[in-house]
Design an enzyme around this catalytic site. Structure first.
Site, PDB file in Angstrom:
ATOM      1  N   SER A 111       0.847  -1.303  -0.033  1.00 16.18           N
ATOM      2  CA  SER A 111       0.244  -0.027   0.142  1.00 16.18           C
ATOM      3  C   SER A 111       0.461   1.390   0.064  1.00 16.18           C
ATOM      4  CB  SER A 111      -0.878  -0.082   1.038  1.00 16.18           C
ATOM      5  OG  SER A 111      -1.828   0.811   1.342  1.00 16.18           O
ATOM      6  N   GLU A 136     -12.069   6.222   6.889  1.00 12.71           N
ATOM      7  CA  GLU A 136     -11.223   6.538   7.427  1.00 12.71           C
ATOM      8  C   GLU A 136     -10.612   7.915   7.154  1.00 12.71           C
ATOM      9  OE1 GLU A 136      -8.671   2.865   9.104  1.00 12.71           O
ATOM     10  OE2 GLU A 136      -8.155   3.427   7.112  1.00 12.71           O
ATOM     11  N   THR A 193       0.618  -1.333  11.867  1.00  6.84           N
ATOM     12  CA  THR A 193       1.066  -1.428  10.741  1.00  6.84           C
ATOM     13  C   THR A 193       2.704  -1.198  10.801  1.00  6.84           C
ATOM     14  OG1 THR A 193       0.739   0.673   9.694  1.00  6.84           O
ATOM     15  CG2 THR A 193      -0.679  -1.283   8.996  1.00  6.84           C
TER      16      THR A 193
HETATM   17  P1  NG1 Z   1      -2.001   1.792  11.638  1.00  2.72           P
HETATM   18  O1  NG1 Z   1      -0.505   1.991  11.151  1.00  2.72           O
HETATM   19  O2  NG1 Z   1      -2.524   0.838  12.507  1.00  2.72           O
HETATM   20  O3  NG1 Z   1      -2.041   3.430  12.030  1.00  2.72           O
HETATM   21  C1  NG1 Z   1      -2.800   2.652   9.136  1.00  2.72           C
HETATM   22  C2  NG1 Z   1      -3.863   3.711   9.125  1.00  2.72           C
HETATM   23  C3  NG1 Z   1      -5.152   2.938   9.081  1.00  2.72           C
HETATM   24  C4  NG1 Z   1      -5.135   1.845   8.001  1.00  2.72           C
HETATM   25  C5  NG1 Z   1      -3.696   1.091   7.971  1.00  2.72           C
HETATM   26  C6  NG1 Z   1      -3.726   0.009   7.079  1.00  2.72           C
HETATM   27  C7  NG1 Z   1      -3.940   5.779  10.025  1.00  2.72           C
HETATM   28  C8  NG1 Z   1      -3.792   6.804  11.337  1.00  2.72           C
HETATM   29  N1  NG1 Z   1      -3.915   4.370  10.233  1.00  2.72           N
HETATM   30  O4  NG1 Z   1      -2.837   1.903  10.254  1.00  2.72           O
HETATM   31  O5  NG1 Z   1      -6.040   3.824   9.044  1.00  2.72           O
HETATM   32  O6  NG1 Z   1      -5.206   2.375   6.727  1.00  2.72           O
HETATM   33  O7  NG1 Z   1      -2.854   1.611   8.012  1.00  2.72           O
HETATM   34  O8  NG1 Z   1      -3.306   0.386   5.665  1.00  2.72           O
HETATM   35  O9  NG1 Z   1      -4.121   6.446   9.195  1.00  2.72           O
HETATM   36 ZN    ZN Z   2      -3.750   1.163   0.222  1.00  2.00          ZN
END
Ligand code: NG1
Ligand code: ZN
Length: 545
Positions: free
Chosen positions: A66, A372, A504
């Site tokens: 991603s 989101e 992540t």
């Molecule tokens: P984490 O790293 O858990 O914050 C991020 C995004 C999520 C989601 C995931 C998967 C933010 C604050 N967090 O997760 O919304 O999209 O990556 O790609 O944007």
């Molecule tokens: Zn993506």
């Protein structure tokens, strides 16, 4: 030992696990430096094959990281209706990924036993990948896993994440959702777009113009494939198309959202409507600069507001009594929640971060709009809602206004990728809504004013030391952290702040909003310091000003 297991054993030695390496199936599957992923891919090929046998349906495997940098990669599994992999199996994925080489067969047999999987059942897998240089060999490792267990595979090659989700859903609904081909995907979306924009025939070329930042990724390649199908109803200039720049570097939806500035590599004039995809095209954000050169971001919250307003108005016009709701996370701007609840009077729900949580919450309503703040989102229509809308669109004894609303709702259902957030589908829907409403990007932006906000991250030795509750809006442990945040927040006006461990990355994320940008920045910094003192590693975070 059966032949199947023999093949697994032989093949697995070609994809050995580095001893001691431990990885988690996180918010969006496995994600880390591509060099560490070969064995994970092989094993996810095995697991996806078991999942297919268990569900007696086609399962998807997408190789992508991603919005992460080019050198990373990752893998996510797609369940039969195009949803994310179910939670119990995320646990199996982590187990299988971390088992040392010599225990692999035992771990696999354990899953087979627990889930009572019939190993003579056929398995079918769809595999896709993004444009990363590591993706081709990693997706081959997935295929090796599938074939070792005798599964049948269809390799879609380069596709966006939402395209793969769409294919899986089409296949398992026997074509009811659409054709499981790229042509089927493009035809469904583009036809719906042209149906919708028929209701906005007087637009000038200026109004039809959109700048697209493809993040130097797969989205840029795929959006190019729809250009000619849009019959000039949308005229795109595609930047960061991968021909020179690096994936996600200084561009793409995540960069624009977090940095709150335009990407590099885009040629935008003041007032131009622009959007950015992320590296696998499941997120989108919009933006423009005004005549003073000021940057304005229209993020997932603004998108959810535009779409839910449009849908609510249509439901009223159509006289349909269907329950509509917007699902957000703690990152949603306070102004958006306030506007949706108090002005729009729609139900708003807050869930934990991670698309699967939003998706599940949205399924509880007739029309569930979920986004989101970072721009990942879509709309879900319940079966009941779809049937009601189809019936009304076919009815003969209704007045023109009701008929028009029903037809618009029907095309809206077709333009949306209900399986997962989809930058291309969301873009077409947003463009159609702006066209139908005769709305400029500035007018859309002025629906409500965002509270200034700041997102930071703090490096920690172990992100699991932070435990949260109330949809991640409050910290339970370590003791004293929540009280410290509350005290800091009380020093500012219209302020809110929370911290949560990332799913992540090995970091704790800090979010703050307040009446001015300076205050939001200061509050975010002060909260970062508290987190750093309790659990941080390395240097103390520096102030932003
Ligand atoms: P984490 O790293 O858990 O914050 C991020 C995004 C999520 C989601 C995931 C998967 C933010 C604050 N967090 O997760 O919304 O999209 O990556 O790609 O944007
Ligand atoms: Zn993506």
């Amino acid at each position: 030992m059966t032949d199947q297991f023999k093949a697994v054993l032989e093949q697995s030695s070609l994809h050995p696990k580095p001893a001691g390496l431990v990885l988690q199936y996180g918010t969006a599957g496995f994600r880390t430096n591509a060099k560490q992923l070969d064995h994970i891919m092989f094993r996810m090929g095995l697991l996806a094959t078991l999942r297919s046998k268990k569900t007696k349906a086609t399962i998807g495997v997408m190789v992508t990281a991603s919005h992460n940098p080019e050198e990373d990669n990752g893998v996510k599994l797609v369940d039969p209706m195009g949803e994310m992999l179910t939670a119990t199996w995320e646990g199996f994925a982590t187990q299988l990924a971390n088992t040392e080489q010599e225990e692999l067969l035992t771990a696999m047999k354990d899953i087979i036993k627990k889930e009572a999987i019939n190993m003579s059942q056929e398995a079918n897998l769809f595999v896709g990948r993004d444009t990363r240089s590591s993706s081709a060999s990693l997706s081959q490792a997935v295929l090796d896993g599938v074939h070792a267990l005798g599964g049948h595979s269809k390799d879609y090659g380069l596709v966006t994440t939402p395209q793969l989700h769409y294919m899986v859903c089409c296949q398992n609904t026997h074509g009811k959702y659409g054709d499981a081909t790229l042509d089927g995907y493009y035809s469904k979306l583009c036809q719906a777009f042209l149906q919708l924009t028929r209701n906005a025939s007087n637009r000038t070329d200026d109004q039809k113009y959109l700048c697209v930042d493809g993040a130097n990724g797969i989205g840029a390649l795929k959006v190019r494939e729809i250009e000619s199908r849009l019959k000039k109803e949308l005229q795109m200039s595609i930047f960061n198309d991968g021909s020179k720049g690096e994936l996600n570097r200084q561009c793409g939806a995540d960069f624009v959202k977090v940095q709150q500035k335009p990407p590099t590599g885009i040629d935008m004039n003041s007032g131009d409507r622009c959007c950015s995809f992320d590296g696998d095209a499941d997120r989108i954000v919009y933006y423009y600069t005004d005549s003073q050169g000021l940057f304005h971001l229209l993020d997932g919250d603004k998108i959810a507001t535009l779409i839910s307003t449009f849908l609510k108005e249509l439901l009223i016009q159509a006289g349909l009594d269907l329950k509509i709701a917007v699902v957000q996370t703690a990152y949603a701007n306070g102004s958006s929640t306030h506007y949706l609840e108090n002005t729009m009077k729609v139900i708003v729900k807050c869930t934990k971060t991670g698309v699967k949580h939003l998706h599940h919450a949205a399924q509880e309503f007739d029309v569930g709009v979920y986004f989101e703040a970072n721009g990942h989102g879509t709309v879900l229509f319940s079966k009941h809602a779809e049937v009601k809308i189809q019936q009304l669109a076919k009815a003969t004894s209704i007045n023109d206004e009701v008929k028009k609303a029903a037809l618009l709702l029907q095309s809206t259902i077709n333009i949306i990728n209900q399986t997962v957030g989809d930058a291309i589908s969301d873009m077409l829907l947003i463009e159609a809504i702006l066209a139908i409403k005769g709305m400029t990007v500035q007018q859309w932006d002025s629906i409500y004013n965002d509270l200034p906000n700041r997102q930071l991250k703090v490096k920690v030795s172990d992100r699991r030391v932070i435990d949260t509750t109330d949809a991640e809006r409050r910290v339970v442990s370590p003791a004293g952290l929540q009280e410290a945040i509350d005290t800091l927040v009380n020093n500012y006006s219209r302020a809110r702040s929370f911290v949560r461990p990332s799913g992540t990355e090995d970091v704790v994320r800090v979010y703050a909003e307040a009446d001015t940008q300076e205050n939001a920045d200061d509050l975010a910094h002060e909260v970062s310091l508290v987190v750093h003192r309790l659990a941080g590693v390395g240097e103390e975070p520096k102030p932003l000003h």
